[in-house]
Design a protein around this motif. Structure first.
Motif, short mmCIF file in Angstrom:
data_model
loop_
_atom_site.label_atom_id
_atom_site.label_comp_id
_atom_site.label_asym_id
_atom_site.label_seq_id
_atom_site.Cartn_x
_atom_site.Cartn_y
_atom_site.Cartn_z
N LEU A 229 0.85 -1.21 0.00
CA LEU A 229 0.00 0.00 0.00
C LEU A 229 0.88 1.25 0.00
CD1 LEU A 229 -2.91 -0.93 2.45
CD2 LEU A 229 -2.92 -0.81 -0.05
N VAL A 230 1.93 1.21 0.81
CA VAL A 230 2.77 2.41 0.89
C VAL A 230 3.54 2.56 -0.42
CG1 VAL A 230 4.82 3.31 2.02
CG2 VAL A 230 2.96 2.35 3.39
N LYS A 231 4.04 1.44 -0.95
CA LYS A 231 4.83 1.53 -2.20
C LYS A 231 3.96 2.15 -3.30
CE LYS A 231 6.01 -2.46 -4.06
NZ LYS A 231 5.63 -2.53 -5.50
N LYS A 232 2.68 1.76 -3.33
CA LYS A 232 1.83 2.27 -4.42
C LYS A 232 1.28 3.65 -4.07
CE LYS A 232 0.22 -2.08 -6.43
NZ LYS A 232 1.04 -1.84 -7.65
N GLY A 233 1.54 4.12 -2.86
CA GLY A 233 1.13 5.48 -2.50
C GLY A 233 -0.37 5.61 -2.30
N MET A 234 -1.03 4.50 -1.90
CA MET A 234 -2.48 4.63 -1.66
C MET A 234 -2.66 4.96 -0.18
SD MET A 234 -2.96 1.06 -3.54
CE MET A 234 -4.70 0.80 -3.24
N PHE A 235 -2.65 6.26 0.12
CA PHE A 235 -2.56 6.62 1.55
C PHE A 235 -3.86 6.38 2.29
CE2 PHE A 235 1.62 7.83 1.49
CZ PHE A 235 1.89 8.53 0.32
N LEU A 236 -5.01 6.61 1.60
CA LEU A 236 -6.29 6.40 2.32
C LEU A 236 -6.41 4.94 2.72
CD1 LEU A 236 -7.96 8.80 2.76
CD2 LEU A 236 -9.51 8.17 0.99
N THR A 237 -6.11 4.05 1.77
CA THR A 237 -6.20 2.61 2.13
C THR A 237 -5.18 2.29 3.21
OG1 THR A 237 -6.06 2.58 -0.28
CG2 THR A 237 -6.73 0.55 0.80
N ALA A 238 -4.00 2.90 3.10
CA ALA A 238 -2.97 2.61 4.12
C ALA A 238 -3.47 3.06 5.48
CB ALA A 238 -1.68 3.36 3.75
N ALA A 239 -4.12 4.24 5.52
CA ALA A 239 -4.63 4.72 6.82
C ALA A 239 -5.65 3.72 7.35
CB ALA A 239 -5.28 6.10 6.64
N ALA A 240 -6.55 3.26 6.49
CA ALA A 240 -7.58 2.29 6.96
C ALA A 240 -6.87 1.03 7.47
CB ALA A 240 -8.52 1.94 5.80
N ALA A 241 -5.84 0.59 6.73
CA ALA A 241 -5.14 -0.64 7.17
C ALA A 241 -4.50 -0.39 8.53
CB ALA A 241 -4.07 -1.00 6.13
N PHE A 242 -3.91 0.81 8.71
CA PHE A 242 -3.27 1.06 10.02
C PHE A 242 -4.34 1.07 11.12
CE2 PHE A 242 -0.05 3.57 7.36
CZ PHE A 242 0.71 2.43 7.18
N ILE A 243 -5.47 1.78 10.84
CA ILE A 243 -6.53 1.80 11.87
C ILE A 243 -6.94 0.37 12.19
CG2 ILE A 243 -8.93 2.46 12.29
CD1 ILE A 243 -8.44 4.99 10.68
N GLY A 244 -7.09 -0.43 11.12
CA GLY A 244 -7.51 -1.83 11.34
C GLY A 244 -6.51 -2.58 12.19
N SER A 245 -5.22 -2.41 11.89
CA SER A 245 -4.24 -3.25 12.63
C SER A 245 -4.12 -2.76 14.07
CB SER A 245 -2.89 -3.17 11.92
OG SER A 245 -2.23 -2.00 12.31
N VAL A 246 -4.08 -1.43 14.30
CA VAL A 246 -3.96 -0.98 15.70
C VAL A 246 -5.29 -1.24 16.42
CG1 VAL A 246 -3.43 0.98 17.17
CG2 VAL A 246 -2.31 0.75 14.97
N GLY A 247 -6.40 -1.06 15.69
CA GLY A 247 -7.70 -1.35 16.31
C GLY A 247 -7.78 -2.81 16.71
N SER A 248 -7.10 -3.66 15.94
CA SER A 248 -7.20 -5.10 16.29
C SER A 248 -6.52 -5.35 17.63
CB SER A 248 -6.56 -5.95 15.20
OG SER A 248 -5.18 -5.69 15.18
N PHE A 249 -5.49 -4.52 18.00
CA PHE A 249 -4.93 -4.70 19.37
C PHE A 249 -6.06 -4.51 20.38
CE2 PHE A 249 -0.69 -2.82 17.70
CZ PHE A 249 -0.40 -4.04 17.10
N LEU A 250 -6.91 -3.48 20.10
CA LEU A 250 -7.94 -3.15 21.10
C LEU A 250 -8.91 -4.32 21.25
CD1 LEU A 250 -7.01 -0.04 20.49
CD2 LEU A 250 -9.24 0.45 21.42
N TYR A 251 -9.50 -4.74 20.07
CA TYR A 251 -10.61 -5.68 20.29
C TYR A 251 -10.12 -7.08 20.62
CZ TYR A 251 -10.14 -6.88 15.25
OH TYR A 251 -9.69 -7.25 14.02
N VAL A 252 -8.88 -7.44 20.23
CA VAL A 252 -8.47 -8.78 20.69
C VAL A 252 -8.14 -8.73 22.17
CG1 VAL A 252 -7.59 -9.70 18.53
CG2 VAL A 252 -6.08 -8.36 20.01
N PHE A 253 -7.77 -7.55 22.69
CA PHE A 253 -7.37 -7.49 24.11
C PHE A 253 -8.60 -7.58 25.02
CE2 PHE A 253 -4.26 -6.91 27.22
CZ PHE A 253 -4.83 -6.18 28.25
#
Lengths: 293, 176, 609, 179, 450
Positions: free
Chosen positions: C396-420
């Motif tokens: 995502l970063v290599k292709k410069g798709m920042f909106l998708t990258a932001a969603a992916a980051f929210i998803g991955s950090v958010g996953s810390f929250l809900y798995v915890f």
């Protein structure tokens, strides 16, 4: 050969980290017109804590603390300090950031394992705050990686020879610094460790050596965060120049935190996802259309 | 005394017969009443605007061998205060509850029971309120000796040396 | 292959009869069947294609054994074997066991059928069989599982019938249904036809793997279906959705068929990426809110399917590999989590997080499985989950798709929250008094869990074998393969070595352990000896923070529009029309009939005359 | 009366004396003296001392002023929650001999009858100067190894416990307010 | 010779009035006799009653289409006769009457004669509708049936005026300009009620869901199939496909309305009634596509539908609580509902497949979409009933008579077999479609090349 480099990185992290924390306490005291503790006070605190006979809440409590410290030490070993790079090719930005999450998860698991609800509330706040500051930080880093076409920190460092990223992408640097404040857990963003509200949050059940180990972990994590910022945004030249820049950034962060009151946890996430995230996207947009100074 | 309080007193006298009135200051008056008329007076006073029972307490007159129950009513309309007092026996003190008039009286009566031992019919909640694991007679009674209790329960420090003597030496009046 | 499928179908009848006699033998037979097919999977030669009994008058179905079907077959069989092992003890608490076992065997058989099928109609037939029997299995769960089963059926049917519509459009256009021939011919068609066909085929994948528009069934189905089956549902059936998405994105050459919109990604894939992004956000934000742990992981499946879709749709050598590897990791991780939940429910009879607490002291092994599961699901380095997420981030970063990258980051950090949340609410904290005598689950349930732990850790440290399989798949779908050695993953943007990360983590752990041992030993105190700000507490059940764990975060998006209510509203809308029709047309008085009679007469006259 | 200590314990005592963490738990009227000793004029932090929220992290336990029976129960409970080398400092005369409340039925007269007290500060609420005098004295005692209240508590635990029960009836009280 | 097929049941109908109870047991033999006659007769047989030559006298035509339709109808009656329990006391004469009129309906080549037989079927149907004291439903059916009969009669009169004779072949031979439109409209309305098209099928739920197992099993299967054949015959052979698009639209409407209304029902029988409306609409829509594949698909689907309905209706009426006790009936019920939905490996899947592929090849994209919508809704409510009957705890469930159980089992196995080797139903429906479509062949065989 790498063993010595890793040892060097860890020892720098330990000594420089603790001295700078002592200096920070001195600065805060002077801001409050107090005399303030000696610079080596943190060394004493750590060893004093380690030397006491504490209490343990079962094996998950110990395992959590060990995992926390282990994770942060692993992260630290991957971070290049100026030209002192332990693993030349392998220091990828995302690997470092998510390896950092191992430490955070270990601490969270250990503290909640102690069974005290204050700790669970503190950890819940810490994770929400992490959600808050992590996203703008990663987006601004993505912009830089996209611009330089490489995500290994040492390459990023060398590519900034002509002018620092701080000047090339000022907005990105500002966003990264605000998230850095969140990461450090300094005053405006220390809701998880709020001593008044939830009896110092996760550390409520930490007695003797666990307190010491976690103070060590806190020092190492501060060291990792700031050295990341310095490497990516300030060039981070030779070892000594790197340490100088490190101290400057640290002092600025301490000064800001000395005067600001604490955020409420909702405000933290709302703040991070409004101002810094907007700026990060703006910076990404600028990078896309090539407006890099 | 305020004239509104005067005509109120007249009215009370008409209703409940005579009782001794003592004026404390311009907005405050104390009346001593027999114990059986107390509840009647309190209800009339409450209906007349003295809606706030600001205090219900008890005084131990040990030599008259009596307890004096004091109800202080305060009116928010005209800022005046009525103190209704009555005497009850000291041997096994018993009185009727005013919990139905003022719910707050429940805790006052509970405290009086704990510290004076007065029984209140109608208020069954007579658990200890403030003291924990109290094992002696109600402490605020005059015949309770706190010093002796403190000596018995909380042993102090044995002073075998002469403190005054030491102070003098310290000040240099005596040599030593 | 058709011989294997035949054995499996007949075997499932055999399993039914055996389980009616004695359910343990039935389960063992089931395990034997799964292991046999797992073994046969390796013996088949890649690329062979056979024909299967003719299903349409002049057309007999073909089975193709490609690298792709081998990869997905292995995932689904690992999942199946581990769940069947789990059943040895778990099944005795389930009513009508024979039918349960029978349907499980059929589902595994039809999933393999879907992976092997070479032409679109055979794929549809196995797909429908799997769907029918999974619906009948879902409704064997708790009391509201009947409604959930119907909900699941309707949404999946919408997906599969849209797929069938596309199949017929293709059949009508080309006369043949074999995927290989269609793929050659399709890139020359008009763009409307291409868009229509691919969207319809993707619909089946979206419905099955729970991407944004068709994700509402996941919560209720996972929440109320029998626990062992929700593990199969998450592990095996979601991968069918992933297979279908691979079909739409990679097998049908989207690169050649559509103009490139941005960053080397065709337009159609971009639409899929947007859907993936939305499903990540929805999955994460809703998962944080859930109080029932199975529903929570159901929403995490929604967000992870979003990751898989984004990974696959980027069609880049790292992204595609990331998507496939994430399908593998997600399958293993979600099965581990659901098995640990099934073990917890097996012992505590409740799946609500706030009714449990401190189970780690009674069920340590289940805790370890869950811990490793969430580390892999959330994508944290030592485990394999991180590698696939890293690949997706890099692409995502290599292709410069920042909106998708932001969603992916929210998803991955958010996953810390809900798995915890289940970790803190269910396993850590104070042990509830009613769970004082809870014992660890019997041995047969522990074996599969620990085996999966070993698999995740192994592939986390040495992802070589799985990456080899993935690169083989990429070569087959002529995407440029990912360069990697046994432990180093290279990408144009940067590379890292999983082994060094693991060794450094171990070194750090040893340093911490040395520090821990050097200083004075701490005294072990019971769980009830807590800092309670000076107060004496006697009922420690209340001294556990687990209800509305992220209350402050949930308040930020409390009044969010709920897609589920939207679909319920549609359902009710249809029912009201039915009510209206019934009242006006069908139970009215004869005079009303005459009215309609004359209206029809006039209408025809008016139109035709 | 210091006990023999290994070299490690000497070093540890040296460190403990320079970084004493104070439990932020104010039991009596003396607590009002603490803020001035922390803020800029007297600055307790230069001695390495700072307020800590939980007994688990604290070293010193300040008993500032009169100690009622109910507070004593909480003090004992918190004292036992503190990790081992812990020191108690008694503020004012109320902790020494009951002070002006010597004859009250609700306050105890002598703290070290229930928990070991290492250092007393005379004065009916000592001023910050006296407090700093005491702290430096405590640091010296720790360095010399004389502040061994916690060891005494451990050694004759029975005696302390018996005294506590004699005065309080029972330490952990169970009534309507504590569920 | 084929006129005997109508005569014998009529004769026995009158005989059965005399001997009250025994007709019920004689029914199987009569039907067997009919089937025997049928097997002897080889196709294209034209028989002029009373010796009058074709365009003037009434002629009975037995070509491929009517041969198979009569065969199917008689087989249904045979199966029905094997379950005497559900035929109450006075109803055996009605069944015989119904048999005569349906045979007549299919065989006749003469329009007026078909009107007469339709009226007899309708009359028998009204009485059947009253079977389990359902007066209001029967009354409604009577009113709407009567009106549609009169429109049918108008249609025959108009065609008589136009073509000069009543013989179908003769009418289809010469075209009559503007008049065909009027004739087509009248026939749509005339047949619409029996073929359960959208606004005209108001009577169906009350009649089918009256609780009696006899009425829906017969009306839902045999009569519907005969009517479907007749619509095909009239609209394609006789009127050469005029107004087929109107029929198509009405058919689609019926499918959608039938399915949506079925979704709401909370009683099984009523839901099945709506489902039969929807299936009938689907078949009509498929017929109106007017090409060989869609016609075959239509009749194939209609055959599957009537087999499934023959299983569903009796079980639904008898078993209310659940299949705990008799698993076999449950198995049959599930197989029938799965084939109705169109799950693969069952018969319904094959017929829906055929209809969709024919629709696609005819370039029509709407019918498949409607069909998919219909099968989604159908799957939803049929599976709801399946789950409710199978898995919910049921204390009492009256057991099904053994002979009904065997028949139902045989039919469900038949459905499974058709699912895999469809040529049994497929060839029959292909032959029906061919003979309906080649009008010229029909005319030559009937008029014998005047």
């Amino acid at each position: 050969m790498t063993i010595f480099k890793v040892a060097a990185v860890l020892l720098t992290g330990f000594f420089v980290g603790l001295t700078l924390e002592g200096i920070a306490r001195k600065i805060i005291a002077r801001v409050q017109r107090r005399y303030g503790p000696p610079w080596y006070q943190n060394f004493i605190d750590v060893f004093k804590a380690l030397s006491k006979h504490g209490f343990s809440h079962g094996w998950i409590f110990d395992f959590g603390v060990l995992m926390a410290l282990g994770g942060v030490i692993a992260t630290l070993s991957f971070v290049p300090l100026g030209n002192l790079v332990a693993f030349p090719g392998l220091d990828n930005v995302f690997v470092v950031l998510y390896l950092f999450a191992v430490g955070a998860l270990g601490m969270a698991m250990g503290m909640v394992g102690s069974g005290n609800p204050n700790a669970s509330i503190g950890v819940a706040r810490a994770l929400t705050q992490m959600l808050g500051y992590e996203v703008p930080y990663l987006v601004s880093l993505a912009a830089i990686i996209f611009y330089y076409k490489t995500s290994s920190i040492s390459n990023l460092m060398n590519l900034q020879a002509d002018s620092w990223n701080l000047f090339k992408m000022p907005i990105g640097a500002a966003v990264a610094f605000i998230s850095l404040m969140g990461m450090l857990g300094k005053k405006p963003f220390d809701t998880p460790i709020a001593p008044a509200e939830i009896a110092s949050g996760p550390m409520v059940e930490l007695s003797s050596k666990y307190m010491g180990l976690l103070m060590l972990m806190h020092t190492f994590s501060i060291f990792v965060e700031i050295s990341l910022f310095v490497d990516i945004f300030l060039g981070g030249g030779s070892y000594l120049v790197f340490l100088l820049k490190f101290t400057v950034v640290w002092i600025i962060a301490t000064l800001i935190s000395a005067v600001l009151p604490r955020f409420r946890i909702e405000q933290v996430v709302k703040f991070y996802w409004r101002v810094p995230l907007g700026l990060a996207f703006l910076q990404a947009f600028f990078v896309l259309i090539g407006w890099v100074f | 005394m305020m004239n509104s309080m005067n005509d109120l007193l007249e009215e009370l006298k008409k209703l409940f017969g005579n009782f001794e009135v003592q004026e404390i200051d311009e907005r405050e008056v104390k009346i001593d009443v027999e114990s059986d008329k107390v509840v009647g007076i309190l209800t009339t006073l409450k209906s007349k605007g003295y809606s706030h029972l600001s205090l219900l307490t008890c005084v131990d007159w040990i030599n008259e061998n009596k307890f004096e129950l004091i109800y202080i009513l305060y009116s928010w309309q005209n800022g005046c205060k009525f103190i209704v007092a009555t005497w009850i026996e000291r041997k096994n003190p018993k009185f009727v509850t005013v919990m139905n008039l003022w719910p707050v009286a429940r805790f006052y009566e509970r405290e009086i029971h704990e510290f004076f031992g007065v029984e209140f019919e109608g208020n069954d909640d007579m658990k200890p309120l403030i003291l924990e694991l109290w094992d002696d007679i109600p402490p605020l009674r005059k015949d309770f000796d706190p010093l002796e209790y403190s000596k018995k329960k909380f042993p102090g420090r044995q002073y075998d040396k002469d403190v005054i003597q030491e102070a003098l030496i310290f000040r240099g009046d005596k040599n030593g | 292959m058709s011989q294997l499928l035949l054995i499996l179908f007949i075997g499932s009848f055999l399993v039914y009869l055996l389980t009616r006699m004695n359910w343990i033998i039935g389960v063992l037979a089931n395990i034997g069947l799964a292991i046999y097919s797992f073994y046969r999977l390796f013996t088949f030669k890649v690329g062979t294609s056979e024909s299967i009994f003719s299903l349409i008058v002049n057309q007999n179905g073909t089975l193709v054994y490609s690298e792709l079907s081998k990869f997905f077959g292995i995932i689904s069989l690992i999942v199946a074997i581990s769940v069947y092992f789990f059943l040895i003890n778990w099944l005795e608490k389930q009513k009508n066991r024979a039918v349960f076992n029978f349907f499980l065997a059929l589902i595994t058989a039809s999933t393999l059928g879907v992976f092997f099928s070479g032409d679109l109609l055979t794929l549809y037939i196995f797909w429908e069989i799997m769907l029918l029997f999974s619906v009948l299995l879902v409704q064997m769960g708790k009391e509201d599982s009947k409604k959930a089963a119907l909900n699941y059926l309707t949404i999946s049917l919408i997906g599969s019938y849209m797929y069938l519509y596309a199949v017929f459009m293709l059949w009508n256009r080309y006369g043949t249904l074999v995927i290989k021939d269609i793929v050659q011919k399709i890139s020359v068609e008009t763009s409307i036809f291409k868009w229509a066909v691919l969207i319809l085929i993707a619909a089946a994948g979206i419905a099955k793997s729970g991407i944004f528009p068709l994700h509402t069934w996941l919560r209720t189905t996972q929440g109320s279906s029998p626990d062992a089956f929700s593990a199969i549902l998450a592990g095996q059936l979601e991968k069918l959705g992933a297979y279908m998405l691979v079909l739409t994105v990679a097998v049908f050459p989207s690169l050649k068929m559509f103009p490139v919109l941005y960053g080397g990604i065709p337009v159609f894939n971009y639409v899929l990426i947007v859907l993936g992004m939305i499903s990540i956000l929805i999955g994460t934000l809703m998962a944080i809110k859930q109080n029932d742990m199975k529903m929570l992981i159901a929403y995490s499946t929604v967000s992870n399917s979003g990751y898989i879709l984004i990974g696959l749709a980027t069609m880049d050598k790292i992204g595609f590999a990331g998507g496939l590897f994430h399908a593998f990791n997600h399958a293993i991780a979600s099965v581990m989590i659901f098995l640990s939940f099934a073990a917890v429910i097996y012992r505590t009879k409740t799946s609500k997080i706030d009714e449990m607490g401190g189970l780690i002291w009674k069920m340590p092994l289940t805790f370890i499985t869950y811990l490793v599961g969430i580390i892999s699901l959330a994508g944290i380095p030592p485990m394999s989950g991180f590698i696939s997420k890293w690949m997706i981030f890099v692409v995502l970063v290599k292709k410069g798709m920042f909106l998708t990258a932001a969603a992916a980051f929210i998803g991955s950090v958010g996953s810390f929250l809900y798995v915890f949340r289940p970790l803190a609410g269910v396993f850590l904290g104070q042990l509830k008094s009613k769970h004082k005598d809870v014992k660890e689950v019997p041995i047969f349930m522990l074996i599969p869990m620990l085996v999966l732990v070993v698999i995740t850790v192994f592939f986390g440290v040495i992802p070589g074998p799985v990456l080899n399989m993935i690169t083989a798949v990429e070569k087959e779908l002529n995407i440029q393969p990912l360069e990697h050695t046994m432990t180093v993953i290279k990408s144009s943007v940067g590379q890292w070595n999983t082994l060094t990360v693991f060794t450094m983590f171990a070194v750090g752990f040893i340093i911490a352990f040395i520090l821990y041992m050097v200083f004075p030993k701490a005294k072990r105190i019971p769980l009830t000896n807590q800092y309670t700000a000076g107060e004496f507490l006697y009922n420690y059940d209340l001294y556990h923070y687990s209800t509305r764990f992220y209350a402050f975060f949930e308040r930020l998006y409390e009044k969010h529009p709920s897609v589920e209510k939207l679909y319920e509203m549609f359902g009710k809308f249809f029912k009201d029309i039915g009510e209206f029709l019934n009242r006006w047309f069908y139970s009215a008085s004869p005079s009303a009939y005459l009215l309609w009679f004359s209206i029809v007469l006039l209408a025809i006259f008016w139109v035709r005359w | 009366m210091s006990y023999e200590r290994t070299i490690w314990e000497k070093i540890a005592d040296n460190l403990r004396s320079r970084s004493m963490w104070m439990l932020h738990y104010c039991t009596g009227c003396g607590a009002v003296e603490l803020p001035p000793s922390m803020t800029s004029r007297f600055d307790m932090e230069r001695l390495g001392m700072g307020p800590m929220a939980t007994p688990r992290q604290a070293d010193i336990f300040l008993i500032t002023g009169y100690l009622s029976v109910k507070t004593l129960r909480r003090v004992i409970y918190t004292y036992e929650q503190m990790p081992d080398p812990k020191y108690v400092v008694g503020f004012g005369s109320c902790t020494i001999n009951g002070g002006i409340y010597y004859d009250s039925y609700a306050t105890i007269n002598r703290v070290d009858y229930y928990i070991p007290v290492d250092l007393y500060i005379a004065g009916c609420m000592p001023r910050p100067e006296a407090i700093f005098e005491a702290f430096t004295e405590l640091m010296r005692m720790i360095r010399k190894g004389e502040a061994i209240g916690w060891k005494k508590y451990k050694e004759n635990y029975e005696w302390y416990k018996q005294n506590q029960l004699k005065s309080l009836g029972e330490v952990y009280v169970h009534d309507e307010f504590h569920e | 010779m084929i006129s005997l097929m109508i005569a014998i049941p009529l004769l026995f109908a009158f005989v059965s009035i005399v001997f009250k109870g025994l007709a019920k047991y004689a029914l199987p033999f009569i039907v067997l006799l009919n089937i025997l006659i049928l097997l002897i007769a080889s196709t294209p047989v034209v028989e002029n009653i009373g010796g009058w030559k074709a365009p003037f006298g009434i002629s009975l035509v037995l070509d491929d289409a009517s041969y198979y339709v009569v065969l199917v109808v008689n087989l249904i009656f045979l199966l029905l006769s094997l379950i005497p329990q559900i035929i109450d006391k006075g109803y055996d004469t009605i069944i015989l009457l119904l048999l005569t009129s349906t045979n007549g309906l299919v065989l006749t080549g003469d329009l007026f004669n078909s009107f007469v037989f339709i009226e007899i079927t309708a009359a028998a149907a009204y009485i059947l509708a009253y079977h389990r004291n359902n007066p209001y439903g029967a009354f409604k059916y009577l009113i709407i049936g009567g009106i549609s009969g009169s429109f049918y009669l108008l249609g025959t009169i108009f065609s008589y005026v136009g073509a000069g004779s009543l013989n179908m072949a003769h009418i289809s031979n010469n075209s009559f300009g503007q008049l065909t439109a009027a004739i087509a409209i009248l026939f749509i309305l005339g047949l619409g009620v029996e073929a359960k098209l959208f606004p005209l099928a108001g009577w169906v739920p009350d009649v089918y869901a009256s609780g009696s197992s006899l009425t829906p099993t017969i009306l839902g299967t045999a009569i519907t199939f005969a009517i479907m054949y007749l619509t095909g015959r009239i609209f394609i052979t006789v009127l050469h496909g005029t107004f087929l698009d109107v029929l198509y639209i009405l058919g689609l409407l019926t499918v959608i309305v039938g399915e949506v209304a079925a979704l709401r029902q909370d009683k099984l029988l009523r839901a099945l009634a709506y489902s039969s409306i929807a299936q009938a609409g689907l078949v009509v829509a498929a017929i109106s596509l007017n090409n060989i594949d869609s016609l075959t698909g239509a009749y194939f689907h209609s055959m599957n539908d009537l087999t499934a309905k023959f299983i569903l209706f009796p079980i639904a009426t008898v078993v209310i609580k659940g299949f705990e006790k008799d698993r076999l009936a449950g198995f049959a019920f599930s197989v029938a509902s799965f084939s109705l939905i169109g799950f693969p490996l069952f018969a319904g899947f094959r017929s829906k497949l055929l209809i969709i592929s024919s629709a696609f090849s005819a370039g029509n994209y709407i019918l498949p979409a409607v069909l998919f919508f219909a099968s989604i809704v159908e799957a939803a409510y049929l599976l709801k009933w399946n789950i409710k009957l199978w898995f919910e705890k049921s204390d009492t469930s009256n057991n099904i008579p053994w002979n009904l159980k065997t028949i139902v089992l045989v039919l469900s196995i038949l459905l499974l077999i058709i699912g895999i080797y469809p040529d049994l139903y497929l060839d029959a429906s292909r032959k029906i479609a061919q003979s309906i479509l080649d009008t010229q062949g029909y005319i030559n065989s009937v008029l014998g090349g005047i």
